[in-house]
Write an enzyme that holds these catalytic residues in place. Structure first.
Site, PDB file in Angstrom:
ATOM      1  N   GLU A  27       4.802  -1.649   0.176  1.00 54.55           N
ATOM      2  CA  GLU A  27       5.236  -1.017  -0.450  1.00 54.55           C
ATOM      3  C   GLU A  27       4.040  -1.658  -1.388  1.00 54.55           C
ATOM      4  O   GLU A  27       3.802  -0.872  -1.765  1.00 54.55           O
ATOM      5  CB  GLU A  27       5.272  -2.567  -2.125  1.00 54.55           C
ATOM      6  CG  GLU A  27       7.461  -2.185  -2.241  1.00 54.55           C
ATOM      7  CD  GLU A  27       7.670  -0.819  -2.879  1.00 54.55           C
ATOM      8  OE1 GLU A  27       7.095  -0.788  -3.362  1.00 54.55           O
ATOM      9  OE2 GLU A  27       8.726  -0.666  -2.074  1.00 54.55           O
ATOM     10  N   GLU A  35      -0.235   0.840  -8.213  1.00 51.81           N
ATOM     11  CA  GLU A  35       0.597   2.195  -8.442  1.00 51.81           C
ATOM     12  C   GLU A  35      -1.023   2.964  -8.029  1.00 51.81           C
ATOM     13  O   GLU A  35      -1.678   3.344  -8.364  1.00 51.81           O
ATOM     14  CB  GLU A  35       1.553   2.340  -8.865  1.00 51.81           C
ATOM     15  CG  GLU A  35       1.499   3.754  -8.057  1.00 51.81           C
ATOM     16  CD  GLU A  35       3.218   3.825  -9.682  1.00 51.81           C
ATOM     17  OE1 GLU A  35       3.464   5.399  -9.341  1.00 51.81           O
ATOM     18  OE2 GLU A  35       3.746   2.793 -10.172  1.00 51.81           O
TER      19      GLU A  35
END
Length: 247
Positions: free
Chosen positions: A110, A119
């Site tokens: 991730e 992100e």
């Protein structure tokens, strides 16, 4: 002292290969199952503190692969993970080396070896579910992915914040500003959404985290997660289950 896991001879307990068969013939993952009298599975010779599993060497092997210009390389630390774990009820007493291998495989994928805190281009995306009245979005706040599991959406920030005693709906940026909070959100997501399916195999944990990758959606991502998991199992000295690793 270095602790090792051992697999005892099976006595027909019927557990998943990643669960222990207790002396009374029941399946589970904590010390009640995996310590004294354990019959099969990832049995432990002694009670093992989490800091003996997640060593500095293990953590450094992962984060050292991130580029030097990565923000996460100066953000995530082993100490912040252990601090987060120590504030998470029933995590230290029940986790195993195999569970850590699975968890850190997903952390690695991730965040790209703990490179990313948030992100990429997340602020340009809308993660507000306006139909969710229980956890309404705060004005001007964005709930894009943050932390080691890229916690996203108001309907995740809300209950996660409630569990941690933080107002993450009004202050979602806390996840990206405190490494301990970031890891606490990761552990919250793991315990509530991933750990319940861990007994089904590593593939089930992939589906719990990102089901869109499964069934041919992104085989490259699935393979990367499995490779990390396999490698970390080796590093931690555990026997990798032979089935159900992919989704």
């Amino acid at each position: 002292m270095i602790f090792h896991l051992e697999t005892a001879k099976s006595q027909h307990c019927g557990c998943s290969p990643i669960l222990c068969c207790s002396k009374n013939g029941y399946c589970g993952a904590n010390d009640d199952y995996c310590f004294s009298g354990c019959q099969s599975g990832p049995c432990r010779k002694s009670r093992e503190p989490l800091d003996r599993i997640v060593t500095q060497q293990f953590f450094d092997r992962i984060i050292s692969q991130a580029n030097n210009n990565c923000g996460g390389k100066r953000f995530y630390t082993r100490d912040s993970f252990l601090e987060a774990a120590n504030t998470t009820s029933d995590f230290n007493s029940s986790t195993t080396r195999l569970e850590i291998a699975a968890m850190f495989a997903h952390f690695t994928h991730e965040t790209e070896h703990f490179c990313y805190i948030e992100e990429v281009n997340g602020s340009s995306r809308d993660y507000c579910d306006e139909n969710n009245r229980q956890y309404p979005c705060a004005p001007g706040k964005n709930y894009y992915g943050r932390g080691p599991f890229l916690l996203s959406w108001n309907y995740n920030y809300g209950p996660c914040g409630q569990s941690l005693g933080l107002d993450l709906l009004r202050q979602p940026e806390l996840v990206g500003s405190s490494p301990t909070v970031a890891f606490r959100t990761g552990l919250w997501f793991w315990i509530n959404s991933v750990r319940p399916v861990l007994s089904q195999g590593f593939g089930a944990t992939i589906r719990a985290i990102n089901r869109m990758e499964c069934n041919g959606g992104n085989p490259g991502a699935v393979n990367a997660r499995v490779e990390y998991y396999t490698e970390y199992c080796k590093q931690l000295g555990v026997i990798k289950p032979v089935a159900n690793n992919t989704c």
